[in-house]
Design an enzyme around this catalytic site. Structure first.
Site, PDB file in Angstrom:
ATOM      1  N   LYS A 492     -40.467  90.371 -10.258  1.00 49.39           N
ATOM      2  CA  LYS A 492     -40.129  91.561  -9.461  1.00 49.39           C
ATOM      3  C   LYS A 492     -38.750  91.392  -8.828  1.00 49.39           C
ATOM      4  O   LYS A 492     -38.211  90.272  -8.801  1.00 49.39           O
ATOM      5  CB  LYS A 492     -41.190  91.752  -8.395  1.00 49.39           C
ATOM      6  CG  LYS A 492     -41.321  90.543  -7.502  1.00 49.39           C
ATOM      7  CD  LYS A 492     -42.593  90.590  -6.690  1.00 49.39           C
ATOM      8  CE  LYS A 492     -42.670  89.316  -5.884  1.00 49.39           C
ATOM      9  NZ  LYS A 492     -43.915  89.144  -5.193  1.00 49.39           N
ATOM     10  N   ARG A 588     -52.716  93.975   2.817  1.00 48.78           N
ATOM     11  CA  ARG A 588     -51.781  94.818   2.083  1.00 48.78           C
ATOM     12  C   ARG A 588     -52.595  95.568   1.035  1.00 48.78           C
ATOM     13  O   ARG A 588     -53.312  96.509   1.379  1.00 48.78           O
ATOM     14  CB  ARG A 588     -50.670  93.960   1.482  1.00 48.78           C
ATOM     15  CG  ARG A 588     -49.431  94.735   1.141  1.00 48.78           C
ATOM     16  CD  ARG A 588     -48.249  93.848   0.774  1.00 48.78           C
ATOM     17  NE  ARG A 588     -48.495  92.970  -0.376  1.00 48.78           N
ATOM     18  CZ  ARG A 588     -47.587  92.171  -0.913  1.00 48.78           C
ATOM     19  NH1 ARG A 588     -46.381  92.121  -0.416  1.00 48.78           N
ATOM     20  NH2 ARG A 588     -47.873  91.420  -1.947  1.00 48.78           N
ATOM     21  N   TYR A 718     -13.299  93.437  12.560  1.00 48.45           N
ATOM     22  CA  TYR A 718     -13.810  94.535  13.381  1.00 48.45           C
ATOM     23  C   TYR A 718     -14.302  94.107  14.767  1.00 48.45           C
ATOM     24  O   TYR A 718     -14.940  93.074  14.913  1.00 48.45           O
ATOM     25  CB  TYR A 718     -14.998  95.207  12.687  1.00 48.45           C
ATOM     26  CG  TYR A 718     -14.604  96.136  11.572  1.00 48.45           C
ATOM     27  CD1 TYR A 718     -13.923  97.340  11.835  1.00 48.45           C
ATOM     28  CD2 TYR A 718     -14.921  95.819  10.255  1.00 48.45           C
ATOM     29  CE1 TYR A 718     -13.564  98.179  10.802  1.00 48.45           C
ATOM     30  CE2 TYR A 718     -14.571  96.662   9.216  1.00 48.45           C
ATOM     31  CZ  TYR A 718     -13.887  97.845   9.496  1.00 48.45           C
ATOM     32  OH  TYR A 718     -13.540  98.672   8.483  1.00 48.45           O
ATOM     33  N   MET A 766     -17.515  95.161   4.790  1.00 48.73           N
ATOM     34  CA  MET A 766     -18.239  95.701   3.638  1.00 48.73           C
ATOM     35  C   MET A 766     -17.878  94.941   2.359  1.00 48.73           C
ATOM     36  O   MET A 766     -18.751  94.569   1.582  1.00 48.73           O
ATOM     37  CB  MET A 766     -17.893  97.182   3.486  1.00 48.73           C
ATOM     38  CG  MET A 766     -18.769  97.917   2.497  1.00 48.73           C
ATOM     39  SD  MET A 766     -18.264  99.633   2.324  1.00 48.73           S
ATOM     40  CE  MET A 766     -18.886 100.364   3.822  1.00 48.73           C
TER      41      MET A 766
HETATM   42  C1  PLP Z   1     -44.235  87.842  -5.158  1.00 50.22           C
HETATM   43  C2  PLP Z   1     -45.597  87.492  -5.483  1.00 50.22           C
HETATM   44  C3  PLP Z   1     -45.908  86.191  -5.939  1.00 50.22           C
HETATM   45  C4  PLP Z   1     -44.888  85.087  -6.007  1.00 50.22           C
HETATM   46  O1  PLP Z   1     -44.636  84.584  -4.717  1.00 50.22           O
HETATM   47  P1  PLP Z   1     -43.651  83.356  -4.463  1.00 50.22           P
HETATM   48  O2  PLP Z   1     -43.893  82.960  -3.061  1.00 50.22           O
HETATM   49  O3  PLP Z   1     -42.280  83.879  -4.664  1.00 50.22           O
HETATM   50  O4  PLP Z   1     -43.987  82.301  -5.430  1.00 50.22           O
HETATM   51  C5  PLP Z   1     -47.194  85.958  -6.345  1.00 50.22           C
HETATM   52  N1  PLP Z   1     -48.131  86.930  -6.301  1.00 50.22           N
HETATM   53  C6  PLP Z   1     -47.881  88.160  -5.858  1.00 50.22           C
HETATM   54  C7  PLP Z   1     -48.964  89.174  -5.831  1.00 50.22           C
HETATM   55  C8  PLP Z   1     -46.607  88.489  -5.429  1.00 50.22           C
HETATM   56  O5  PLP Z   1     -46.352  89.722  -4.983  1.00 50.22           O
END
Ligand code: PLP
Length: 829
Positions: A492, A588, A718, A766
Site C-alpha cells: 500500500k 478500525r 521565512y 516549499m
Molecule cells: C500496513 C499493514 C501491515 C504491514 O504493517 P507493517 O507494520 O508496515 O509491517 C499489515 N497488515 C495490515 C492489515 C496493514 O494495513
C-alpha cells in the site's frame, strides 16, 4: 569471542590502548559503519585509496562500538577508547590468523582467476546438506574480505570454505599466513584477464603460494600445462583434472531454456545427472562446477548429496541500476562488467516487466578468448528468446549477436550504431513511456552515457532503492518464521513510497500474497504485470466487478459487500476467495469476535464465495508496555477461529502479525505474516530494533543548489525563524515540503554533506531547504547531500528524523513525493 577485554585485544594486536578499558569481552569486529553493530563490537578504521576509516569514528560511536582500532597517527577527538597500531589492516589480519588457528574443523581455501564465488556457493550447497559449513559471505576475498570471513568462523562448524583473491604480486603471503588452509583448490589461472605466457606464469606462482605451507590434506589443481611441474609439500595429496579417482564431467545437455543437465561419472557410484538452472552454453561455469563436484567428493560428500545439493544451486544475479525516466520508460543499466554469465543474467530483467516494449542495448563482451563468437551468438539467441523487441548494438563487437538476433526477429528489429552518442540520439527520438531499456556492455565503452538525456531532465534529488537489500530483509523475516509460513508483502501507499510495481515484480518469486489498501492499487499492480495473488483491504460495492475480473482477493467484514461479490462472481462463473476480518481491539475495520460466526455462516451460504482466510490486525505490537493488550488480541482472534469452527467453517489461512508482530510475537505467526515497514530496513520501535537486524535499502540524496554567505545577525528564510549567530555560509538544497521534507524539521533537522552534519536552519520552504555549512568549508555547489537513509558510508536513520519531528517512520517514507526520481539498484552484496 576475540579477546577477554580491550587490554587483551591491544596486546594481541601489538597496539596501545588509549582511554578507558571496559570489563566486557570483544565479540565482534566491523570495518564498515554502514552495517548494524552488534553489542561488544570493535571498529577497525581501515585506510584505502579514497577513504579513511578514522573519519567514521563518530558514526561508529553512535552505532555503539565499544572501541576502535586506528593507525597510530590518528588524533581525531572521539569518546571511543582507541587501540593505536602501526597498520589497522595488518592488525585485522593478525586477529583473523589467531582466530583461524583455534578453528579445528577442515578449512578449504579456494583461489583462481574467476569463478571463485560460484565454486564456493556451489560447494557450500552440497556440503551443507549433512554438516554445518561456514563460507565466505558474498565474494569476500580481498585482503580485508578474507580476514572478515575468517573472523566469522565458529567453533561448532564442521567445515569452512574460504575464498582468497589477490590483485597484486606479494599479497598472497599475507593471505596464506591468515588462512592456513587444510585443503586447497585452484580453479583456473588467468584465462580471461591475461595475455602472454610470462604474466600468466607469474600469476600462477602467486596463487600457488597459498598452498606453500600445507602439510597434509588434498590439493586440487586444474589441467593446465603451466602447473605440470608443480610439486606439492610432502604429505599433501595432489589431484589433477585427469585423476581417475575423481568424478568426471562426461556431457552437458540443454534440457530447456536456461536449464542444463550435466552427466557425471563417479568411479564408485556410476553415472549421475546433475540438473542446473544455467544456460547450457556457459562453458566456463561448467568447468567451475566440475571443480566443485570434485572438491565435494574429496571432502567426503556422497554422490547422492552432490547431485541434490548441486542441483539446488542458482547462479548470481546481475548488478544493475534501474531508473524510471521522466518519460515513463524504465532504464536498466548494467555496464559494470560484460561477460557471458552477467549478460545472460542481465537479460532476465525483462522477466520483471512483462508488459513493456523490450529494448536491449548491447556493447558486446570482452575478454572471451577463443569462444568469443560463439558466446556472442548465445546472447543473441537468448535476447530473442526473452522477447526483446529491439536490439541496438554499438560498434563491431556484438556483430554476431546482431546476426543471430536478426535471423530470429527480422532485420527491422535490429539497429547498429557507431557510437554511444548516436544511439542516445536515436533513443531520445523514439523511446516512449512503454519501454524497458536494458543497457549492457563493457565499462570502457562509456555506456553509462546512455539515457543521459533522461538523467538531464531529472530533478536534482534522487531516491535510491536497493531491491536486493529489500529482498535480503524479506529473507531475514522468512528465517524467523517456521518453514511453510506464508508471506504477504504489503504494498500500500506506493509500497511505502518506493513504488509498488518495481518492488512487486522483483519480489514476486519469494512472496505468496501482496496486500494493498484499495482496489485501485491492485489494478495498478496487475497493469504492471503482477500476476500473483493480491489481497485488497478495503473493498467497496462499486469495486466488485474489478475484483472478480482481475482475480483479486477481498477482505470482507460486511454481508452487503459479500452479497455484491457473490453476484459478480456468479455472473462471471468464478469463485472469489475472500478473507474475513475480525476487530480484536484495533478499533478500525472488521467484525467483533462474537459476530464472526454469523457472518461466516451467511457468507458460506452465498454462491461463488470461499472463505479462505481469517485475519486481524494488532494495535500496539511494537510496544512492550502494551504486551498484555496484544495478548488479549491474540486470545480473541483464537476465539473467533473457534466460533467459526463450531459452525464447520475452517479458513485455511489465519494471519495477524505485521512487522512488529513477526519480530516480537512468535506466538502470533499463525499461517501467514504480513510485512511492510521492516522490508525497508526500518524498525517500527526501539523494542523491535533490539530483536532483529536489517539492511537499509534506501537513500534520499540531493545536491547543493546554491550557496551564500551572510554576515552575523542576518535572518534566514521565512518569518526570520533563524538569525545567523556569526558570519555564516548557507547552502540551499533543492527539496522542500512539497517533496515530503516536513516543515516541522525547520531549525531541528539536519542533512549530511561530505560525511558531516549540516543543520537545517530557518524554515523549510516549499521547494528549498536552507542548511548551515559554515563548518564544512569544502562544500560547493553540486555536492551531494544525504537527506535520509544510507549512502556512501553516511547514514541518517529515518527513525531519528521521525523522532525529531514527532511522528513515526511510516509517515516519513510514504510522504516522499512521487515527483522525486526513484532509482532502483540490484546489487547482491
Ligand atoms: C500496513 C499493514 C501491515 C504491514 O504493517 P507493517 O507494520 O508496515 O509491517 C499489515 N497488515 C495490515 C492489515 C496493514 O494495513
Amino acid at each position: 569471542m576475540f579477546a577477554e577485554n580491550l587490554n587483551e585485544l591491544a596486546s594481541i594486536l601489538n597496539g596501545r590502548l588509549h582511554g578507558k578499558t571496559a570489563p566486557d569481552p570483544v565479540r565482534h569486529v566491523e570495518t564498515d559503519t554502514r552495517h548494524g553493530f552488534k553489542p561488544n563490537t570493535v571498529f577497525f578504521a581501515l585506510r584505502g585509496h579514497n577513504f579513511d576509516g578514522a573519519s567514521f569514528l563518530d558514526h561508529a560511536a553512535r552505532r555503539g562500538a565499544m572501541a576502535a582500532v586506528v593507525a597510530s597517527d590518528v588524533d581525531t577527538p572521539t569518546p571511543l577508547p582507541l587501540i593505536k597500531v602501526t597498520d589497522p589492516l595488518r592488525a585485522l589480519q593478525t586477529l583473523a590468523a589467531r582466530h583461524r588457528k583455534r578453528f579445528k574443523a577442515p578449512l578449504l581455501a579456494v583461489t583462481g582467476s574467476n569463478g571463485k564465488t560460484i565454486f564456493k556457493d556451489f560447494l557450500t550447497g552440497i556440503l551443507g546438506r549433512d554438516r554445518f559449513v561456514i563460507s565466505s559471505p558474498g565474494s569476500y576475498n580481498s585482503q580485508v574480505g578474507t580476514a572478515l570471513s575468517l573472523l566469522r568462523l565458529q567453533p561448532e562448524a564442521e567445515a569452512a570454505i574460504i575464498e582468497v583473491g589477490v590483485s597484486q604480486v606479494g599479497e598472497m603471503d599475507h593471505q596464506r599466513a591468515m588462512v592456513q588452509p587444510d585443503h586447497g583448490v585452484l580453479i583456473n589461472i588467468g584465462m580471461a584477464h591475461l595475455e602472454g605466457f610470462g604474466s600468466r606464469k607469474m600469476i600462477a606462482a602467486e596463487k600457488l603460494k597459498l598452498f606453500a605451507d600445507m602439510r597434509r590434506g588434498n590439493l586440487l589443481l586444474p589441467d593446465d600445462p603451466l602447473l605440470a611441474d608443480y610439486v606439492p609439500q610432502k604429505e599433501t595429496v595432489l589431484y589433477r583434472g585427469d585423476d581417475a579417482q575423481l568424478p568426471r564431467l562426461l556431457q552437458v545437455q540443454a534440457v530447456a531454456p536456461g536449464q542444463a543437465q550435466l552427466l557425471f561419472r563417479f568411479h564408485n557410484a556410476g553415472e549421475q545427472a546433475l540438473d542446473l538452472a544455467v544456460d547450457a552454453s556457459f562453458r566456463e561455469v561448467f568447468a567451475t562446477i566440475e571443480m566443485g563436484v570434485r572438491a565435494a567428493f574429496l571432502m567426503g560428500a556422497s554422490a547422492e548429496n552432490i547431485i541434490a545439493g548441486g542441483g539446488a544451486y542458482r547462479p548470481p544475479h546481475a548488478r544493475m541500476e534501474i531508473w524510471k525516466a521522466q518519460n515513463g520508460a524504465v532504464l536498466a543499466n548494467d555496464s559494470y562488467s560484460s561477460d557471458p554469465v552477467s549478460a545472460l543474467a542481465a537479460l532476465r530483467v525483462f522477466n520483471h516487466y512483462p508488459e513493456r516494449r523490450k529494448i536491449f542495448i548491447f556493447g558486446g563482451m570482452t575478454e572471451l578468448g577463443q569462444g568469443g563468437n560463439y558466446q556472442h551468438e548465445v546472447v543473441g539467441e537468448e535476447a530473442a528468446r526473452q522477447g526483446v523487441d529491439q536490439l541496438l548494438t554499438i560498434g563491431d563487437l556484438p556483430g554476431r549477436t546482431a546476426q543471430v538476433f536478426q535471423q530470429r526477429r527480422g532485420a527491422d528489429a535490429c539497429r547498429r550504431f557507431e557510437s554511444v552518442d548516436a544511439c542516445n540520439a536515436y533513443l531520445s527520438q523514439t523511446s516512449t513511456a512503454e519501454d524497458i531499456i536494458l543497457v549492457k556492455g563493457p565499462r570502457a565503452l562509456g555506456l553509462q552515457q546512455i539515457g543521459v538525456h533522461f538523467k538531464e531532465r531529472l530533478a536534482q534529488t534522487v531516491y535510491y532503492i536497493n531491491l536486493s537489500r529489500i529482498r535480503h530483509n524479506l529473507m531475514v523475516f522468512k528465517d524467523r518464521v517456521p518453514p511453510g509460513t506464508r508471506v504477504m508483502v504489503m504494498l500500500k501507499a506506493f509500497a511505502y513510497g518506493t513504488d509498488a510495481s518495481h518492488v512487486a515484480n522483483y519480489l514476486q518469486p519469494h512472496v505468496d500474497f501482496f496486500g494493498v489498501a484499495y482496489t485501485k492499487e491492485a489494478v495498478n499492480l496487475r497493469r504492471a504485470g503482477v500476476s500473483g495473488r493480491i489481497l485488497v483491504q478495503l473493498v467497496r460495492i462499486e469495486d466488485v466487478d474489478e475484483i472478480v475480473a482481475l482475480s483479486l482477493q477481498p477482505v470482507v467484514f460486511s454481508l452487503e459487500v459479500a452479497t455484491a461479490l457473490s453476484r459478480a462472481a456468479k455472473a462471471a462463473g468464478k469463485t472469489v476467495k475472500l478473507h474475513l476480518k475480525v476487530d480484536t481491539g484495533m478499533g478500525r475495520f472488521g467484525v467483533f469476535p462474537h459476530q464472526v460466526a454469523d457472518l461466516g455462516q451467511a457468507i458460506s451460504a452465498l454462491p461463488g464465495l470461499e472463505i479462505e482466510g481469517l485475519m486481524t490486525h494488532f494495535s500496539a505490537a511494537d510496544d512492550p508496555n502494551d504486551d498484555a493488550f496484544t495478548q488479549k488480541q491474540i486470545d480473541l482472534f483464537k476465539q473467533a477461529r473457534d466460533h467459526l469452527a463450531a459452525r464447520g467453517i475452517h479458513p485455511r489461512l489465519l494471519h495477524a502479525a505485521a512487522t512488529s508482530g513477526v519480530v516480537r510475537r512468535p506466538d502470533a505467526h499463525f499461517d501467514m505474516i504480513r510485512l511492510g515497514l521492516g522490508m525497508y530496513g526500518i524498525y517500527p520501535s526501539p523494542a523491535v530494533a533490539e530483536e532483529i537486524q536489517l539492511k537499509c535499502p534506501i537513500a534520499l540524496v540531493s545536491r547543493i543548489g546554491s550557496l551564500k554567505s551572510y554576515p552575523a545577525d542576518y535572518p534566514v528564510s521565512y518569518n526570520r525563524r533563524f538569525t545567523t549567530p556569526r558570519e555564516s555560509r548557507i547552502a540551499f538544497v533543492p527539496l522542500g515540503y512539497h517533496d515530503g521534507l516536513s516543515r516541522a524539521l525547520s531549525n531541528k533537522g539536519y542533512v549530511r554533506i561530505a560525511g558531516k552534519k549540516a543543520p537545517i536552519v530557518g524554515a523549510v520552504c516549499m521547494d528549498f531547504t536552507p542548511v548551515d555549512v559554515t563548518d564544512i568549508p569544502e562544500a560547493k555547489v553540486g555536492d551531494p547531500v544525504l537527506i535520509l537513509g544510507e549512502w556512501q558510508n553516511q547514514a541518517i536513520r529515518v527513525e531519528e528524523i521521525a523522532d525529531l519531528e514527532g511522528t513515526i517512520p511510516y509517515e516519513i517514507l510514504c510522504r516522499l513525493s512521487e515527483r522525486i526520481q526513484r532509482i532502483y539498484l540490484l546489487d547482491e552484496d
